[in-house]
Structure formats: C-alpha cells, structure tokens
Design a protein around this motif. Sequence first.
Motif, PDB file in Angstrom:
ATOM      1  N   LEU A 205       0.820  -1.210   0.000  1.00 41.99           N
ATOM      2  CA  LEU A 205       0.000   0.000   0.000  1.00 41.99           C
ATOM      3  C   LEU A 205       0.855   1.262   0.000  1.00 41.99           C
ATOM      4  N   SER A 206       2.017   1.216   0.671  1.00 42.02           N
ATOM      5  CA  SER A 206       2.888   2.394   0.672  1.00 42.02           C
ATOM      6  C   SER A 206       3.441   2.665  -0.716  1.00 42.02           C
ATOM      7  N   LYS A 207       3.663   1.603  -1.495  1.00 43.06           N
ATOM      8  CA  LYS A 207       4.115   1.783  -2.878  1.00 43.06           C
ATOM      9  C   LYS A 207       2.986   2.346  -3.740  1.00 43.06           C
ATOM     10  N   LYS A 208       1.779   1.815  -3.566  1.00 48.49           N
ATOM     11  CA  LYS A 208       0.634   2.332  -4.320  1.00 48.49           C
ATOM     12  C   LYS A 208       0.382   3.804  -3.998  1.00 48.49           C
ATOM     13  N   ALA A 209       0.654   4.187  -2.754  1.00 46.26           N
ATOM     14  CA  ALA A 209       0.430   5.582  -2.349  1.00 46.26           C
ATOM     15  C   ALA A 209       1.261   6.542  -3.184  1.00 46.26           C
ATOM     16  N   LEU A 210       2.440   6.089  -3.634  1.00 49.81           N
ATOM     17  CA  LEU A 210       3.302   6.947  -4.459  1.00 49.81           C
ATOM     18  C   LEU A 210       2.739   7.143  -5.862  1.00 49.81           C
ATOM     19  N   MET A 211       1.772   6.339  -6.260  1.00 46.73           N
ATOM     20  CA  MET A 211       1.181   6.468  -7.590  1.00 46.73           C
ATOM     21  C   MET A 211       0.049   7.495  -7.607  1.00 46.73           C
ATOM     22  N   ARG A 212      -0.395   7.925  -6.445  1.00 45.34           N
ATOM     23  CA  ARG A 212      -1.424   8.962  -6.388  1.00 45.34           C
ATOM     24  C   ARG A 212      -0.836  10.331  -6.739  1.00 45.34           C
ATOM     25  N   PRO A 213      -1.629  11.225  -7.321  1.00 48.31           N
ATOM     26  CA  PRO A 213      -1.155  12.594  -7.545  1.00 48.31           C
ATOM     27  C   PRO A 213      -0.683  13.232  -6.248  1.00 48.31           C
TER      28      PRO A 213
END
Length: 299
Positions: A205-213
């Motif tokens: 989830l922390s990696k996915k968070a970096l994909m958010r604007p």
Amino acid sequence: MNKEEQVLRMTKIVSDFVGHVAKVLPDDVQEKITELANDERNPLAKTIYATMKENMKLAKELSRPSCQDTGVLQYWVRVGANYPLLGELESILRNATYQATQETPLRHNCVETFDEYNTGKNIGTLAPYILWDIVPDRDDVEIFPYMAGGGCSLPGSGKTLMPGEGYEGVAKFVLDLMTSYGLNACPPLLIGVGVATSIDTAALLSKKALMRPVSSVAPNERAAKMEQLLEDGINSLHIGPQGMGGDKCLLGVNIEHGARHPSVISVAVNVGCWNHRRGHMVFDKDGQCTILSHSGVTY
C-alpha cells in the motif's frame, strides 16, 4: 489488426512512454515544484529550486534522463478481467522495459541477487517488478510505470507495531524515518505510507500511495487528517530542498490503508524524491492509449 500486431504496437507505446517518463516529470510534480519554489523564502533553497527547473528543462530539450539513476522499473497494473491482452501483459512489459533500456537509454540497474551480475537489460528474475490488481467487469488496463531509484523508494521501511501503540505509533514511525533514513532521497519528498494488518500488505500500500497525484487527499476523512498532520510536522523540520534548509520539504504525504486484525497494526513507508518519475496510461480493449499523467503526450 491481429493479436500479434496489437502486442507489438502496445510494446512500442509502453517503451516510448517509459523513455518519456525518464526525461519529463508528470504534470502534478512539475506544478508542485513550481508552487514550492514560489512560496520559498530561503535564498539558498530558491537557488536549488531554480537548478531543479533548469534540470527539467534541459532533460526535455536534450532528450536525456532527468536523473542518472533511472532505477529499477516497477509497474502497477490495474487490469480488467475481460481485457483481451491480459495473458500477454507480462511479456509486453518486460520487452518494453528492454526496448526502453536500449533506446532512451536507461542505466543498467538490474543485478541478479546471489549471482551478482548485471543483466545489462533492466530485466531479470521477477524484474521489472509488476504489482497486479485484477478488476472485475472491466475490459481496459491502467498501467503506472515507476522508476524506483536506489536513493528513494527502494530503501523502504516498515514495522508491525505493538497493539497499544495505535495511530500515534504510526505517526512516530513515519517521523522517526524522516529524521534518519528518509533523507537518502532528494527533497522535496513524496511520502507514501501504508497502514494495514501485516507488513507485506502495508508495504504494498505504501508503494501504491506513491502512484497517487501529489496533491490528492485520502477519501477517508481520518486518513486525510493524518496526511495533513504528518505533512505539517515534517515540513516544520525545515529540511528544505536537497536537505539544505528551507520552508518546506514535501511534495505531499499520501496514505493508503486496508482493514486489520484487532490486535495488529502495521505501517510501511516508501519515499519518492523530487524527481518523481511516475506515469499513468490507459489502454482500452481496442488498443487505443490515453496518457493521464503527462499532458500533450499522445500515441
């Protein structure tokens, strides 16, 4: 066109876009850097922001990667269960990575663990790393290519907290990192935080968070409040751009979360540096591509 032609075309588009991501930052990152530069009062920090802007300008004009560490390619793939090339996607992404390595070019960063040799292709065992989300009742695919550098999001960190530590423990863990390892990356930073029940789910989830604007807000009201509190707290350290002091040091704080066991809460952090090379592209079932992260890019 037949399936073979579709695969070749998609491989070429992904390869070209990966090369573009290496050279041109996404719109939201560029806008945030401009905003931070305009608000900055520290003279040295303003000079650093001016250098960053010059770096971005020259990278585009000279068609060269905007950072020498083009990282290990990672892809988050959100694909519809009915997408016609679902079975071919992994080979498409691997071949596109190799083509981009040759054509951009990208630095050779893929070393086989234990065997200790560089493949020279940026592909290897499980590399590029692909995170899959299969979405029911959809027939398109979203692809987020991301260049994870050796100083930014690759040295992530996580911890499973004692039950009594609660959300204060989550905040303390993030803040402790930002005063230690967090500065391995080059500020202003994008902080991706994952909060879930186990260390593996929190890390993803922390990696996915970096994909958010960078200026997005978590849909959960309490998570959004923690994002703001952490952003305010980290900025108050006055780390500044490149760690040389200044008013602010963050592009933002993004938190992604999942349900947890009553007695377990895990937190993980991934950090993106100012040169946050992330893309967002969508292919429909007919192979038409739309680029959402970089304006003016069409295929």
